[in-house]
Design a protein around this motif. Structure first.
Motif, PDB file in Angstrom:
ATOM      1  N   PRO B  89      11.854  -8.720   0.121  1.00 21.24           N
ATOM      2  CA  PRO B  89      11.396  -8.432  -1.064  1.00 21.24           C
ATOM      3  C   PRO B  89       9.621  -8.421  -0.970  1.00 21.24           C
ATOM      4  N   LEU B  90       8.833  -7.821  -1.734  1.00 19.31           N
ATOM      5  CA  LEU B  90       7.547  -7.939  -1.844  1.00 19.31           C
ATOM      6  C   LEU B  90       6.870  -9.527  -2.006  1.00 19.31           C
ATOM      7  N   GLN B  91       6.014  -9.764  -1.579  1.00 20.19           N
ATOM      8  CA  GLN B  91       5.347 -10.848  -1.681  1.00 20.19           C
ATOM      9  C   GLN B  91       3.878 -10.969  -2.218  1.00 20.19           C
ATOM     10  N   ILE B  92       3.984 -11.365  -3.285  1.00 15.56           N
ATOM     11  CA  ILE B  92       2.482 -11.489  -3.978  1.00 15.56           C
ATOM     12  C   ILE B  92       1.655 -12.706  -3.531  1.00 15.56           C
ATOM     13  N   SER B  93       2.258 -13.788  -3.291  1.00 19.56           N
ATOM     14  CA  SER B  93       1.398 -15.059  -2.683  1.00 19.56           C
ATOM     15  C   SER B  93       1.011 -14.469  -1.453  1.00 19.56           C
ATOM     16  N   LEU B  94      -0.269 -15.125  -1.284  1.00 19.63           N
ATOM     17  CA  LEU B  94      -0.911 -14.400   0.054  1.00 19.63           C
ATOM     18  C   LEU B  94      -0.135 -15.368   1.210  1.00 19.63           C
ATOM     19  N   ALA B  95       0.083 -14.388   2.109  1.00 23.77           N
ATOM     20  CA  ALA B  95       0.459 -15.029   3.594  1.00 23.77           C
ATOM     21  C   ALA B  95       1.935 -15.627   3.412  1.00 23.77           C
ATOM     22  N   THR B  96       2.214 -15.762   2.584  1.00 22.70           N
ATOM     23  CA  THR B  96       3.726 -16.721   2.579  1.00 22.70           C
ATOM     24  C   THR B  96       4.749 -15.945   3.332  1.00 22.70           C
ATOM     25  N   GLN B  97       4.522 -14.758   3.388  1.00 26.14           N
ATOM     26  CA  GLN B  97       5.739 -14.025   4.082  1.00 26.14           C
ATOM     27  C   GLN B  97       5.585 -14.055   5.687  1.00 26.14           C
ATOM     28  N   ILE B  98       4.406 -14.663   6.004  1.00 21.79           N
ATOM     29  CA  ILE B  98       4.351 -14.803   7.527  1.00 21.79           C
ATOM     30  C   ILE B  98       5.220 -16.034   8.081  1.00 21.79           C
ATOM     31  N   PRO B  99       5.067 -16.972   7.631  1.00 26.07           N
ATOM     32  CA  PRO B  99       6.060 -18.080   8.121  1.00 26.07           C
ATOM     33  C   PRO B  99       7.521 -17.538   7.686  1.00 26.07           C
ATOM     34  N   HIS B 100       7.862 -16.735   6.811  1.00 26.60           N
ATOM     35  CA  HIS B 100       9.209 -16.435   6.639  1.00 26.60           C
ATOM     36  C   HIS B 100       9.471 -15.548   7.798  1.00 26.60           C
ATOM     37  N   ALA B 101       8.544 -14.810   8.271  1.00 27.33           N
ATOM     38  CA  ALA B 101       8.902 -13.644   9.275  1.00 27.33           C
ATOM     39  C   ALA B 101       8.947 -14.379  10.877  1.00 27.33           C
ATOM     40  N   VAL B 102       8.246 -15.346  11.187  1.00 32.34           N
ATOM     41  CA  VAL B 102       8.391 -16.294  12.214  1.00 32.34           C
ATOM     42  C   VAL B 102       9.855 -17.084  12.234  1.00 32.34           C
ATOM     43  N   GLY B 103      10.178 -17.555  10.868  1.00 34.71           N
ATOM     44  CA  GLY B 103      11.415 -18.258  10.882  1.00 34.71           C
ATOM     45  C   GLY B 103      12.576 -17.174  10.927  1.00 34.71           C
ATOM     46  N   PHE B 121       0.632  -7.989   6.581  1.00 33.42           N
ATOM     47  CA  PHE B 121      -0.843  -9.033   5.786  1.00 33.42           C
ATOM     48  C   PHE B 121      -2.008  -8.200   5.942  1.00 33.42           C
ATOM     49  N   GLY B 122      -2.745  -8.569   5.328  1.00 26.94           N
ATOM     50  CA  GLY B 122      -4.316  -8.064   5.281  1.00 26.94           C
ATOM     51  C   GLY B 122      -5.322  -9.012   5.904  1.00 26.94           C
ATOM     52  N   ASP B 123      -6.315  -8.658   5.852  1.00 28.36           N
ATOM     53  CA  ASP B 123      -7.737  -9.522   6.406  1.00 28.36           C
ATOM     54  C   ASP B 123      -7.821 -10.821   5.705  1.00 28.36           C
ATOM     55  N   GLY B 124      -7.624 -10.666   4.557  1.00 23.17           N
ATOM     56  CA  GLY B 124      -7.856 -11.831   3.693  1.00 23.17           C
ATOM     57  C   GLY B 124      -6.830 -12.795   3.979  1.00 23.17           C
ATOM     58  N   SER B 125      -5.450 -12.267   4.012  1.00 24.86           N
ATOM     59  CA  SER B 125      -4.394 -13.274   4.321  1.00 24.86           C
ATOM     60  C   SER B 125      -4.621 -13.990   5.863  1.00 24.86           C
ATOM     61  N   SER B 126      -5.301 -13.542   6.600  1.00 26.19           N
ATOM     62  CA  SER B 126      -5.460 -13.964   7.925  1.00 26.19           C
ATOM     63  C   SER B 126      -6.454 -15.168   7.828  1.00 26.19           C
ATOM     64  N   ASP B 130      -1.261 -20.350   6.308  1.00 27.42           N
ATOM     65  CA  ASP B 130      -0.049 -20.018   6.442  1.00 27.42           C
ATOM     66  C   ASP B 130       0.010 -18.882   7.719  1.00 27.42           C
ATOM     67  N   PHE B 131      -1.004 -18.221   7.666  1.00 37.75           N
ATOM     68  CA  PHE B 131      -1.002 -17.336   9.034  1.00 37.75           C
ATOM     69  C   PHE B 131      -0.979 -18.048  10.084  1.00 37.75           C
ATOM     70  N   HIS B 132      -2.080 -19.135  10.056  1.00 37.83           N
ATOM     71  CA  HIS B 132      -2.461 -19.742  11.312  1.00 37.83           C
ATOM     72  C   HIS B 132      -1.399 -20.790  11.699  1.00 37.83           C
ATOM     73  N   GLU B 133      -0.567 -21.475  10.949  1.00 37.52           N
ATOM     74  CA  GLU B 133       0.352 -22.126  11.448  1.00 37.52           C
ATOM     75  C   GLU B 133       1.736 -21.418  11.589  1.00 37.52           C
ATOM     76  N   ALA B 134       1.896 -20.250  11.004  1.00 38.76           N
ATOM     77  CA  ALA B 134       2.797 -19.312  11.457  1.00 38.76           C
ATOM     78  C   ALA B 134       2.890 -18.653  12.789  1.00 38.76           C
ATOM     79  N   ALA B 135       1.414 -18.235  13.111  1.00 37.88           N
ATOM     80  CA  ALA B 135       1.220 -17.694  14.273  1.00 37.88           C
ATOM     81  C   ALA B 135       1.100 -18.855  15.510  1.00 37.88           C
ATOM     82  N   ASN B 136       1.020 -20.105  15.179  1.00 35.71           N
ATOM     83  CA  ASN B 136       1.005 -21.013  16.181  1.00 35.71           C
ATOM     84  C   ASN B 136       2.267 -21.134  16.550  1.00 35.71           C
ATOM     85  N   LEU B 137       3.337 -21.486  15.680  1.00 36.03           N
ATOM     86  CA  LEU B 137       4.810 -21.635  15.638  1.00 36.03           C
ATOM     87  C   LEU B 137       5.233 -20.451  16.600  1.00 36.03           C
ATOM     88  N   ALA B 138       4.867 -19.248  16.276  1.00 34.68           N
ATOM     89  CA  ALA B 138       5.594 -18.069  16.700  1.00 34.68           C
ATOM     90  C   ALA B 138       5.199 -17.934  18.173  1.00 34.68           C
TER      91      ALA B 138
END
Lengths: 424, 315
Positions: B89-103, B121-126, B130-138
């Motif tokens: 589904p669409l994600q309005i809360s910024l960047a929360t979809q990134i940890p979901h994707a990694v999981g 995601f976009g430049d703002g979300s970066s 959530d982006f940094h934690e998810a990228a690290n885990l990935a």
């Protein structure tokens, strides 16, 4: 039956909007998604498109009036047999909690309305052209593949107006014009007797002028130059076969001359901040405001980063801004950031004027009308075309010597415009 | 891409007519989204959109448009995709979809499912945690995920230079031990190649990739935004000359694969489809109190009171 279009919440949690301009009138035939009205909210100015095709039955408010979200904006007879549509499912943001009608009358799916059957075939750019030219595509015969209407079909089409029946309504086309040379609308100076609240563009102009008049101590210096070479130069440049040549006007030439002088004297491009004055601000860029009279009042679109533009680019930019101003298509960015203004008051025939400096700027250049006047040349009086110029300056920032020197720099380039081509 | 832009224009009008809610136009992102979708396998790979992408995800199923329409009219079912459609589904809360994707990607490896997940995601979300934690885990997990950052230069009204001091967003990949790729997001072929390569690497056990697709937002951030207040007109004008649709169209015209007539037909078809999807969406029954239905299995006492008050028509 009437389709009732209520003012939607087009932002997030808006309460009301001001009606800025109606693009349609009662009796007009509209197509779906045609712009009906421009509204101003506390967030932005927006055009609202028609939800249906049909005939305008009534307008919910006059220009300048405020409507609350949910109030009737317009009623359109959409030719349907059943009563209305107006309240389909409530839009999520409008939140019509407790409205007994909402949500209970969804339109059945599978209705015949579809883009392909309801609209004549034409590319979007052609549709835009038709809208701008006031041509109803339903009246145009397409000569393209499969009967598609081409841009040429639109250009060749007569201006519409069927012999009987309501007149199709569209927005006014934007026309390329010389700044100021367009005859003003017949509404100039017209207003019914009575008391009219000062709002909209008039209100903005009023506030700016009071600030400028009360805060800036003005001085003006005037001159009248022999424009023989300028007139000749313009004729020869306009006959050149290159982009922008046809847009070259004395105003564009003066704009390049002013930009050149502003590069030499950055203080004239600056302004005093605060009242009576806290600091002198010298901007990095030269942004030229070009005062343009429109049917709706005076607006001053801005040529940004004008410091090093060549004459042809300057001419093109001014022409497109002035056309957009007349069509009401300027964006906020087009109007922001001027560091110096040029007003071509002479387009209406005047010789000298004392233009007022816009707040946030330090000087303004005014151009009078070019006309044949007596000039003394080596002891003889000759008839020559002359151009009156005026420089208005903020005396907090600019003394007489700088004002005179700056004006002289502009005048020298206008007397011999070849300078502008040799060294932009 | 043409279909997406045509439908976005119609949706914009529907919003201005009060018939759908706030939404984010896709203008300028068409190549990034459509070419990514074409480089992926809809039967095995997952896409986790942000909020600007759905109109260009039709390769993942016609249901995406239907769901997007339901979502836009405020119907809770718009966030419930059928199991066969591998789009979150669409994600309005910024960047929360990134940890979901990694999981999700990690879960697929644990379950031996062949496939990758791609998250937009976009430049703002970066800039979000959530982006940094998810990228690290990935990076640590070597999760088969493609982190696709569409850098459109604007986070609402915040320009990129106020968003980051880094030279590029792709550089961030180094810190998480994954390849970082920077591509021209207006070039559909470049997007396809980058995603294809990242996907192969992920399937081969090589782990995640960060792709920075450089584009320019050609429209408003959302229908509630007025970009003319802050986007410099000359920048936008320059970006329009680099319009992803016109670039691909020019290329295809040269190959004899595209012409005005085809485009008109695609636009007409797209308009019909979006109109039909809208009609179907508003014909779906929607209970007045549906907004409460998907929060808890059983209403909390406060929600129960609110639900009752709403049904009573009380304020």
């Amino acid at each position: 039956m009437a389709h009732v279009f209520r003012l939607p919440d087009i932002g997030e949690g808006l309460d009301e909007a001001e009606i800025v301009e109606w693009f349609v009138a009662i009796g007009d035939v509209v197509v779906r998604d045609q712009a009906l009205v421009e509204v101003l909210t506390d967030k932005a100015s927006s055009e609202l498109p028609s939800p249906v095709a049909g005939t305008v039955l009534s307008l919910g408010a006059a220009e300048g009036a405020h409507l609350r979200v949910g109030e009737v904006l317009i009623e359109i007879d959409d030719g349907s047999e059943t009563a209305n549509a107006g309240v389909r499912r409530p839009p999520p943001a409008a939140g019509s909690v407790g409205d007994p009608v909402s949500g209970s009358t969804p339109r059945p799916s599978g209705t015949q309305r579809s883009a392909t059957t309801a609209r004549p075939k034409a590319a979007p750019a052609t549709r835009r052209l038709a809208l701008q030219s006031g041509i109803d595509l339903n009246t145009v015969t397409g000569t393209g593949p499969a009967g598609r209407i081409t841009a040429d079909d639109v250009r060749n089409a007569e201006t519409p107006v069927p012999a009987s029946g309501p007149k199709p309504s569209t927005r006014l086309a934007s026309r390329p014009v010389d700044a100021g040379s367009q005859p003003l609308s017949s509404t100039l100076g017209q207003m019914p007797s009575g008391r009219h609240p000062l709002r909209g563009l008039r209100g903005v102009v009023a506030r700016n002028m009071v600030q400028a008049w009360t805060e800036i101590p003005h001085i003006h210096t005037m001159d009248e130059l022999d424009a023989s070479l300028l007139v000749d130069f313009r004729i020869r440049v306009r006959s050149m076969d290159r982009p922008g040549a046809a847009q070259v006007t004395p105003l564009a030439i003066a704009a390049v001359a002013a930009a050149r002088a502003l590069r030499r004297f950055p203080v004239v491009n600056g302004h005093v901040e605060g009242h009576p004055g806290d600091a002198i601000v010298i901007p990095e860029e030269i942004n030229l405001g070009i005062a343009a009279a429109t049917g709706r009042g005076l607006v001053v679109p801005v040529v940004h980063n004008a410091g090093t533009l060549d004459l042809f680019t300057m001419a093109e930019r001014i022409a497109s801004l002035v056309a957009a101003a007349r069509a009401g298509d300027l964006t906020t960015a087009d109007l922001a950031g001027a560091t110096f203004t040029i007003t071509n008051y002479g387009s209406l025939g005047g010789r000298f004027a004392t233009p007022i400096i816009p707040p946030g700027q330090g000087a303004i250049l005014g151009l009078g009308a070019i006309a044949e006047r007596p000039v003394a040349v080596e002891g003889e009086v000759l008839a020559r075309p002359t151009l009156p110029v005026v420089l208005g300056a903020d005396h907090r920032l600019i003394d007489g010597d700088l004002a005179e020197t700056f004006r002289r720099a502009v005048v020298d380039d206008l007397i011999e415009p070849l300078h502008l081509l040799i060294e932009a | 891409m043409v279909e997406a832009r045509t439908q976005a224009a119609r949706l914009w009008n529907l919003q201005r007519q009060g018939q759908v809610g706030t939404l984010a136009p896709i203008d300028g992102h068409e190549a990034v989204v459509a070419a990514t979708a074409h480089a992926l396998d809809p039967t095995h790979d997952w896409i986790l959109p942000q909020y600007r992408e759905p109109l260009a995800l039709q390769r993942f199923g016609p249901e995406v448009l239907e769901q997007y329409m339901l979502y836009n009219i405020g119907h809770p079912d718009g966030s419930r995709f059928p199991p066969s459609v591998r789009v979150a589904p669409l994600q309005i809360s910024l960047a929360t979809q990134i940890p979901h994707a990694v999981g999700l990607a990690w879960g697929m490896t644990l379950q031996d499912e062949p496939g990758v997940t791609t998250v937009f995601f976009g430049d703002g979300s970066s800039s979000e945690g959530d982006f940094h934690e998810a990228a690290n885990l990935a990076g640590v997990l070597k999760a088969p995920v493609i982190l696709l950052c569409a850098n459109n230069q604007w986070a609402i009204s915040t320009p990129l230079h106020q968003q980051t001091a880094a030279e590029t967003l792709a550089d961030r990949a180094v810190g998480y031990g994954m390849p970082g790729v920077r591509i021209d997001g207006n070039d559909a072929a470049a997007v396809f190649d980058a995603v294809d390569e990242a996907r192969q690497r992920a399937l081969d056990g090589g782990g995640p990739t960060l792709i920075e697709a450089v584009v320019y937002r050609l429209g408003a951030h959302t229908t509630a935004d007025d970009p003319t207040r802050y986007v410099p007109a000359e920048d936008l004008e320059a970006a329009r000359r680099d319009d992803p649709i016109e670039r691909l169209a020019d290329h295809l015209v040269g190959l004899g694969l595209w012409d005005d007539e085809t485009r008109s037909a695609v636009e007409a078809e797209a308009m019909t489809r979006v109109d039909e999807a809208f009609e179907r969406a508003i014909a779906q029954p929607l209970a007045t109190d549906a907004i409460f239905d998907h929060c808890f299995a059983t209403d909390t006492p406060r929600m129960a009171r609110q639900r009752a008050a709403l049904l009573d028509g009380a304020p």
